[in-house]
Design a protein around this motif. Structure first.
Motif, mmCIF file in Angstrom:
data_model
loop_
_atom_site.group_PDB
_atom_site.id
_atom_site.type_symbol
_atom_site.label_atom_id
_atom_site.label_comp_id
_atom_site.label_asym_id
_atom_site.label_seq_id
_atom_site.Cartn_x
_atom_site.Cartn_y
_atom_site.Cartn_z
ATOM 1 N N UNK A 74 79.212 -16.431 -16.706
ATOM 2 C CA UNK A 74 78.847 -17.362 -17.770
ATOM 3 C C UNK A 74 77.703 -18.277 -17.389
ATOM 4 N N UNK A 75 76.507 -17.808 -17.423
ATOM 5 C CA UNK A 75 75.351 -18.660 -17.226
ATOM 6 C C UNK A 75 74.868 -18.837 -15.801
ATOM 7 N N UNK A 76 75.230 -17.943 -14.912
ATOM 8 C CA UNK A 76 74.704 -17.998 -13.542
ATOM 9 C C UNK A 76 73.440 -17.150 -13.486
ATOM 10 N N UNK A 77 72.340 -17.761 -13.053
ATOM 11 C CA UNK A 77 71.053 -17.057 -13.010
ATOM 12 C C UNK A 77 70.370 -17.347 -11.694
ATOM 13 N N UNK A 78 69.728 -16.331 -11.139
ATOM 14 C CA UNK A 78 68.916 -16.516 -9.941
ATOM 15 C C UNK A 78 67.643 -15.688 -10.077
ATOM 16 N N UNK A 79 66.590 -16.161 -9.447
ATOM 17 C CA UNK A 79 65.288 -15.514 -9.540
ATOM 18 C C UNK A 79 64.702 -15.365 -8.143
ATOM 19 N N UNK A 80 64.034 -14.231 -7.911
ATOM 20 C CA UNK A 80 63.371 -14.024 -6.621
ATOM 21 C C UNK A 80 62.002 -13.415 -6.845
ATOM 22 N N UNK A 81 61.020 -13.902 -6.075
ATOM 23 C CA UNK A 81 59.653 -13.387 -6.128
ATOM 24 C C UNK A 81 59.500 -12.295 -5.083
ATOM 25 N N UNK A 82 58.862 -11.190 -5.472
ATOM 26 C CA UNK A 82 58.572 -10.082 -4.571
ATOM 27 C C UNK A 82 57.061 -9.932 -4.535
ATOM 28 N N UNK A 83 56.499 -9.868 -3.341
ATOM 29 C CA UNK A 83 55.062 -9.723 -3.164
ATOM 30 C C UNK A 83 54.794 -8.448 -2.380
ATOM 31 N N UNK A 84 53.838 -7.663 -2.832
ATOM 32 C CA UNK A 84 53.429 -6.500 -2.017
ATOM 33 C C UNK A 84 51.988 -6.191 -2.275
#
Length: 84
Positions: A74-84
């Motif tokens: 219920x509303x748990x969000x996570x974000x991650x940046x990937x660089x290549x």
């Protein structure tokens, strides 16, 4: 009384370095029951709505940034940046 509303998904997406013309890796944001996934490029265009994303093979030499956002009810969000 302690209430737990759900933990953020623990993402483990590794940054990669690839040479021009190489086969690009498939990035995996993991599998979380009931999760939604959204990969975006730096513009930010949506490029995938699954836990897996493989960059297009027609990319020119350079640095590319992709972001994956994983949302679990219920509303748990996570974000991650990937660089290549």
């Amino acid at each position: 009384m302690i209430k737990t509303f759900g933990a953020y998904p623990a993402l483990s997406v590794n940054d990669e370095y690839e040479c021009a013309g190489a086969t690009y890796p498939t990035f995996n944001a993991g599998t979380f029951p009931g999760a939604t996934y959204q990969w975006t490029d730096e513009n930010p265009n949506v490029v995938s709505n699954t836990n897996l994303f493989t960059p297009p093979t027609a990319l020119l030499e350079g640095v590319y940034y992709y972001t994956v956002t994983v949302s679990v009810t219920p509303g748990c969000t996570t974000t991650q940046l990937v660089t290549f």
